[in-house]
Design a protein around this motif. Structure first.
Motif, PDB file in Angstrom:
ATOM      1  N   SER A 138      48.723  24.265   1.966  1.00  0.00           N
ATOM      2  CA  SER A 138      49.738  23.723   2.434  1.00  0.00           C
ATOM      3  C   SER A 138      50.330  21.504   1.876  1.00  0.00           C
ATOM      4  N   PRO A 139      51.527  21.716   2.289  1.00  0.00           N
ATOM      5  CA  PRO A 139      51.566  20.342   1.117  1.00  0.00           C
ATOM      6  C   PRO A 139      50.945  19.089   2.320  1.00  0.00           C
ATOM      7  N   LEU A 140      50.056  19.357   3.594  1.00  0.00           N
ATOM      8  CA  LEU A 140      49.435  17.913   3.686  1.00  0.00           C
ATOM      9  C   LEU A 140      47.722  18.883   3.992  1.00  0.00           C
ATOM     10  N   PHE A 141      47.467  17.702   4.397  1.00  0.00           N
ATOM     11  CA  PHE A 141      45.908  17.848   3.573  1.00  0.00           C
ATOM     12  C   PHE A 141      45.751  17.556   4.658  1.00  0.00           C
ATOM     13  N   VAL A 142      44.600  18.849   5.428  1.00  0.00           N
ATOM     14  CA  VAL A 142      43.735  18.519   7.251  1.00  0.00           C
ATOM     15  C   VAL A 142      42.691  18.571   6.779  1.00  0.00           C
ATOM     16  N   GLY A 143      42.473  18.107   7.826  1.00  0.00           N
ATOM     17  CA  GLY A 143      41.252  18.046   8.231  1.00  0.00           C
ATOM     18  C   GLY A 143      39.954  17.604   7.011  1.00  0.00           C
ATOM     19  N   ARG A 144      40.298  16.297   6.583  1.00  0.00           N
ATOM     20  CA  ARG A 144      38.774  15.926   5.329  1.00  0.00           C
ATOM     21  C   ARG A 144      38.817  14.913   5.483  1.00  0.00           C
ATOM     22  N   SER A 145      39.372  13.997   6.376  1.00  0.00           N
ATOM     23  CA  SER A 145      39.420  13.121   6.154  1.00  0.00           C
ATOM     24  C   SER A 145      37.703  12.082   6.239  1.00  0.00           C
ATOM     25  N   GLY A 146      36.857  12.623   6.776  1.00  0.00           N
ATOM     26  CA  GLY A 146      35.569  12.580   6.547  1.00  0.00           C
ATOM     27  C   GLY A 146      35.020  12.430   5.376  1.00  0.00           C
ATOM     28  N   GLU A 147      35.556  13.859   4.823  1.00  0.00           N
ATOM     29  CA  GLU A 147      34.859  13.774   3.237  1.00  0.00           C
ATOM     30  C   GLU A 147      35.271  13.070   2.692  1.00  0.00           C
ATOM     31  N   LEU A 148      36.509  12.812   2.676  1.00  0.00           N
ATOM     32  CA  LEU A 148      37.006  11.987   1.244  1.00  0.00           C
ATOM     33  C   LEU A 148      36.647  10.580   1.615  1.00  0.00           C
ATOM     34  N   ALA A 149      36.212  10.657   2.846  1.00  0.00           N
ATOM     35  CA  ALA A 149      35.673   8.684   2.914  1.00  0.00           C
ATOM     36  C   ALA A 149      34.706   8.810   2.214  1.00  0.00           C
ATOM     37  N   ALA A 150      33.449   9.850   2.218  1.00  0.00           N
ATOM     38  CA  ALA A 150      32.424   9.646   1.728  1.00  0.00           C
ATOM     39  C   ALA A 150      32.622   9.221   0.544  1.00  0.00           C
ATOM     40  N   LEU A 151      32.705  10.181  -0.125  1.00  0.00           N
ATOM     41  CA  LEU A 151      33.336  10.656  -1.459  1.00  0.00           C
ATOM     42  C   LEU A 151      34.324   8.993  -1.878  1.00  0.00           C
ATOM     43  N   GLY A 152      34.687   8.726  -1.243  1.00  0.00           N
ATOM     44  CA  GLY A 152      35.327   7.406  -1.846  1.00  0.00           C
ATOM     45  C   GLY A 152      34.195   6.118  -1.386  1.00  0.00           C
ATOM     46  N   ARG A 153      33.369   5.876  -0.830  1.00  0.00           N
ATOM     47  CA  ARG A 153      32.112   4.998  -0.511  1.00  0.00           C
ATOM     48  C   ARG A 153      31.159   5.610  -1.685  1.00  0.00           C
TER      49      ARG A 153
END
Length: 992
Positions: A7-22
């Motif tokens: 999938s070219p689109l990264f789907v359904g992981r915005s919360g996890e990505l934000a947690a790693l960003g924090r």
């Protein structure tokens, strides 16, 4: 055919990505941080890490993976890979300079480039660990370091020990983030990684993050990205059911040309855990695979022919190896595709024999399984055993059991099987004591209840082709009623024709239940303004018939129709009393469809009357109740629309989006999906997410173009289209769309949906104003003075200025102001112009803001306050303008309404007015713009360009330009220096 393998689109992981960003932000600030990321094979751990590392643009990213070599991994494999990457990037000598103690003999145990290893012994191992940690800490002095260790489930003992050492003994102030990934499905009971995870989980700076499977809606988005088109609902039903939301499995299934076959690579991955089991357990797993995804212990015992001891001995390795999980009184395969792969490996004779054994066991004792599951599984096993006669009979019985349990999807599936097998069983009608037409009719009804509207219409049409209306008018009328009802729900033409034909077929005498049902449905579907009196008359006839024949469900439905037709929003209290009576009648009769419809109508009436909290409560209770009736996908999702709408009005946008997301996951009928997406579009437009709004509008447009829909569907869509065109700067196209709508739609019957469009249209000004005035004049001639006055007021308050040569709104106002002193006053002041008109506008906008505040609609309140601030400036009340601007800005900021915030800030700068919580333009240091201040604040919070772009609803490229400007204006060389300068100047003191 798929366009992309992933999938070219990264789907359904915005919360996890934000947690790693924090976590990375904490590391940037000098706080030790480690994140353990778990998830089953294929759930997306590697993709998450790749997306995260792509965003960590200011960090040194070091990645190493553990390797599977038999039962033990390669010693120190991830750290060897990290060292090799460092030597390749920095050179051996530079890396050696960074190693504490001036010697690399410890690291030589990992990489021969560092010379001969030091002497063996316990000190050598300790020296290696110390040197690895020291190297990472030295690297972190220059920039944040992100160390990623992948596939820790394959880590050997040495790797686990070094990893534990690094996590536990890194300095608390080092700028180092360690991220470890592992497969949860590999962690059997005695797996050596389990104690390490438990040990590290007790460390204060260690967080655990487990990736869930994707929701159905997220899988649809992933599939659309892979295929570069919107997949059909039927295809997605199959893909989601088989993949269970595992992203890798979705990609594999979509890439397979034969949609029913499992790709070999996926089959090998799925069966790897099975092939490690003892032979007797593997044989039992093949037996269990014929029983379905979940199997009761007693049923498995009966089919396998094993005593309790032998069965337990064979099952235990499957549970310990994560092939099966204990589920209540039975077992479930960890993933449906494991069962599918095992089942596909059965030989033809083995397949038939096993399913026959399951069917026979259930025939002997159907109570082994709860209803209706027992009857449905029995039908499945006879069908899989290729016994057509018993497959048909058992499917018919299972359909009845499913209907009794309100399991309409299963009822439809079983009735569809009866229809498929009909020609294979010569005496089918005698076997189940019902004819083919009646099976079609029942299937059409169950399809409608299950939300399969297209299927319902097709089944009813097929049945009508077999029936002779002159010989069997009652059956024909029932089918026409069902098709008319479903055509209406799907927005298809011909619904009223079907219902009028049905009414003509059912005789008026003697009074009958069917005639009452047909008349009630006909009255419900009549919405044209010129049919209103006929609607009321027919509903009254239906209600009386319901009473005569004792059909309380029809009586309740008719009462709901009458309640809706008789009352205005200003009479909401009387309307609610009538709804309460209809609800009481429906509940007493057990008429759950009427109960649901009453909740839909009542919540809609409350929202139209501005009673948002009450509307939300009625709708929320109805959503909950719909689950009990098996109507979550139909009535439940309709009520979700009625729940999300007041939440949007109340400014509870996050909550509204959660409600909508849950409803979309149920795969609702297309018109309901379009309405849900429309509310998401409203929020996206208000937040400046224009690309998302455009995509959602396109999806809704494709639905609306296939049917004939009421104003409540069409007009909000047009308004959203106009707002998007305006936001894109395409004002001429927006005006043309409004003009076309004004020519094609009548405003008299749909003020709730028409006036928001007209308010938006008034902002366009220009030639549109003349069309609004012409419409106002026509409405007055037709006797609708109130609507005419409202329309002229929109022109006066929304856009009083207009090009030369255009008709005067003031003249229209004077003409239409009979009996409306406020409008007459506005017309007089508008003609006078200048400060007097501004004072009148200020008073009206303040009143509007107060009214919206009373209704608790913060977005509309903020917009009214913005207009009031503009009028206050013209009146010379700069303090009052600033107060209103500050209040509007606080509301917009709370909602995340970025375009309105930008509009307010731009107005404040032009008028040289600072909102109460913003620095005055002259006080901003170094000439930073308002947007640059916003970006600087995000930089100070440690966010990357991508994170800032997501927060401020702008592109990452635009953020990069702003950051460059900020560095230049502040005279600093790095983001860290910019953040330090901001702290020194106290620019964001209020955030501390």
């Amino acid at each position: 055919m798929s366009i992309h393998t992933v999938s070219p689109l990264f789907v359904g992981r915005s919360g996890e990505l934000a947690a790693l960003g924090r976590a990375l932000s904490r590391a940037r600030a000098g706080t030790a941080s480690t994140v353990l990321v778990g998830g089953e094979a294929g759930v997306g751990k590697t993709r998450l890490i790749r997306e995260f590392t792509d965003q960590a643009d200011d960090a040194l990213v070091l990645v190493g993976g553990c390797l599977e070599l038999g039962t033990e991994g390669l010693p120190f494999a991830p750290f060897t890979a990290v060292l090799r990457g460092l030597v390749r990037g920095l050179g051996r000598d530079r890396v050696a300079e960074l190693v504490p103690g001036g010697t690399t003999r410890g690291l030589a145990r990992l990489l021969p480039e560092f010379g001969e290893p030091d002497r063996d012994g316990p000190e050598a191992r300790a020296r290696l660990f110390e040197q690895m940690l020291g190297l990472l800490e030295r690297l972190a002095e220059d920039q944040p370091v992100l160390l990623v260790v992948e596939d820790a489930h394959w880590a050997d003992r040495s790797t686990r020990d070094l990893l534990s050492f690094l996590v536990r003994y890194q300095r608390s102030d080092v700028r180092l983030l360690i991220v470890v990934t592992y497969r949860t499905d590999e962690l059997h009971r005695n797996h050596p990684l389990r104690p390490l995870l438990a040990e590290l989980g007790r460390v204060d700076w260690v967080a655990r993050l487990e990736l869930r499977r994707l929701t159905r809606r997220e899988v649809v988005a992933q599939a659309a990205s892979i295929l570069e088109r919107e997949p059909s609902a039927a295809d997605m039903e199959v893909v989601y059911a088989r993949s269970e939301g595992n992203p890798l499995f979705v990609e594999a299934l979509l890439s397979e040309p034969d949609g029913d076959a499992l790709p070999e690579s996926l089959r090998d991955l799925l069966l790897a855990s099975v092939e490690r089991l003892p032979d007797e357990t593997q044989e039992l797993m093949r037996v269990a695979s014929a029983g379905g995804q979940r199997i009761e212990h007693d049923l498995l015992s009966a089919v396998a022919g094993l005593d309790e001891g032998a069965l337990s001995r064979a099952l235990r390795p499957a549970v310990a190896g994560n092939v099966l999980v204990v589920d209540g009184e039975g077992y479930a395969f960890r993933h449906a595709l494991i069962r599918e792969a095992l089942h596909d490996d059965l030989l033809p004779g083995e397949h038939t024999r096993l399913h026959t054994r399951f069917a026979q066991a259930l025939e002997q004792d159907l109570s082994i399984l709860p209803a209706p599951r027992g009857a449905i599984e029995l039908a499945h096993h006879w069908h899989s055993a290729h016994d057509s006669t018993w497959a048909l009979v058992s499917a018919w019985r299972a359909a009845a059991a499913a209907r009794k349990s309100a399991a309409y999807d299963e009822q439809l599936r079983m009735l569809s099987r009866v229809l498929e097998l009909w020609e294979q069983v010569p005496d089918a009608a005698e076997r189940i004591a019902i004819g083919h037409i009646d099976v079609l009719r029942q299937a059409s009804t169950s399809a409608h209840l299950a939300g399969e509207y297209e299927r319902s219409i097709a089944l009813a049409t097929a049945a009508l082709a077999e029936v002779d209306p002159s010989g069997d008018p009652i059956t024909a009328a029932r089918l026409l009623r069902q098709r008319g009802l479903t055509r209406y729900d799907l927005g298809r033409p011909g619904n009223l024709d079907d219902l009028r034909e049905a009414a003509a077929l059912v005789p008026a005498e003697p009074p009958s239940k069917l005639r009452g049902q047909v008349l009630e449905t006909l009255a419900r579907m009549m919405h044209a303004p010129d049919a209103w009196q006929e609607k009321i008359s027919i509903a009254q006839q239906a209600m009386e018939l319901g009473r005569q024949v004792g059909d309380a469900a029809t009586e309740a439905h008719a009462m709901i129709t009458l309640t809706w037709a008789r009352f205005r929003y200003s009479e909401i209290d009387e309307q609610l009393e009538s709804f309460a009576e209809a609800r009481r009648l429906a509940r007493k009769a057990g008429a759950y469809n009427a109960v649901m419809r009453n909740a839909i109508s009542e919540s809609d009436a409350l929202e139209g009357a501005g009673r948002h909290e009450q509307a939300a409560k009625v709708a929320r209770d109805g959503v909950t109740e719909s689950d009990q009736y098996g109507l979550a996908r139909t009535s439940g999702t309709f009520l979700s629309i009625n729940l999300a709408e007041p939440l949007v009005s109340l400014g509870r946008w996050k909550e509204a989006l959660e409600v909508i997301e849950h409803a979309l996951d149920l795969a609702p009928p297309a018109p309901y999906r379009a309405s849900l997406q429309g509310l998401v579009t409203d929020i996206a437009l208000a937040r400046g997410q224009l690309d998302r709004a455009e995509s959602l509008l396109a999806a809704s447009r494709s639905v609306l173009s296939r049917g004939t829909y009421r104003d409540q569907n069409v007009l909000p869509h047009v308004r959203r289209d106009v707002e998007l065109l305006m936001a894109r700067g395409r004002h001429d196209e927006a005006r043309e769309l409004v003009s076309r709508t004004l020519r094609e739609q009548e405003p008299t019957g749909s003020s709730r949906y028409f006036w928001p469009l007209l308010v938006t249209a008034a902002q366009l000004g220009g030639p549109l104003l003349s069309e609004l005035h012409a419409l106002a004049s026509r409405l007055k001639v037709e006797g609708d003075l109130q609507q005419a006055q409202h329309l002229t007021f929109i022109a006066l308050t929304g856009q009083p200025a207009h090009p030369d040569g255009q008709p005067s709104p003031e003249a229209s106002a004077r003409e239409l102001a009979d009996g409306d002193p406020g409008l007459a006053d506005g017309a007089r002041l508008a003609a006078a112009g200048g400060a007097e008109m501004a004072a009148w506008r200020l008073k009206e906008w303040d009143a509007a803001a107060a009214a919206w505040a009373a209704l608790r609609q913060p977005y509309a309140e903020a917009r009214s306050l913005a207009e009031a601030a503009r009028a206050a400036v013209v009146c010379g009340d700069r303090q009052g303008a600033g107060d209103r601007l500050a209040a509007a800005r606080a509301l917009a900021d709370q909602l995340g309404a970025a375009p309105l915030l930008a509009e307010l800030d731009a107005f404040g700068r032009r008028a040289r007015i600072a909102a109460a919580d913003e620095p005055a333009p002259d006080s901003v240091p170094h000439g930073l713009t308002a947007r640059e201040l916003e970006v600087l604040q995000q930089v100070t919070n440690g966010r990357s360009n991508r994170e800032i772009a997501a927060e401020l609803f702008i592109s990452a490229k635009t953020v990069s330009v702003h950051v460059s400007n900020i560095l230049a204006k502040l005279g600093v060389a790095s983001r860290g220096e910019a953040a330090a300068t901001a702290h020194r100047l106290g620019l964001f003191a209020r955030d501390r």
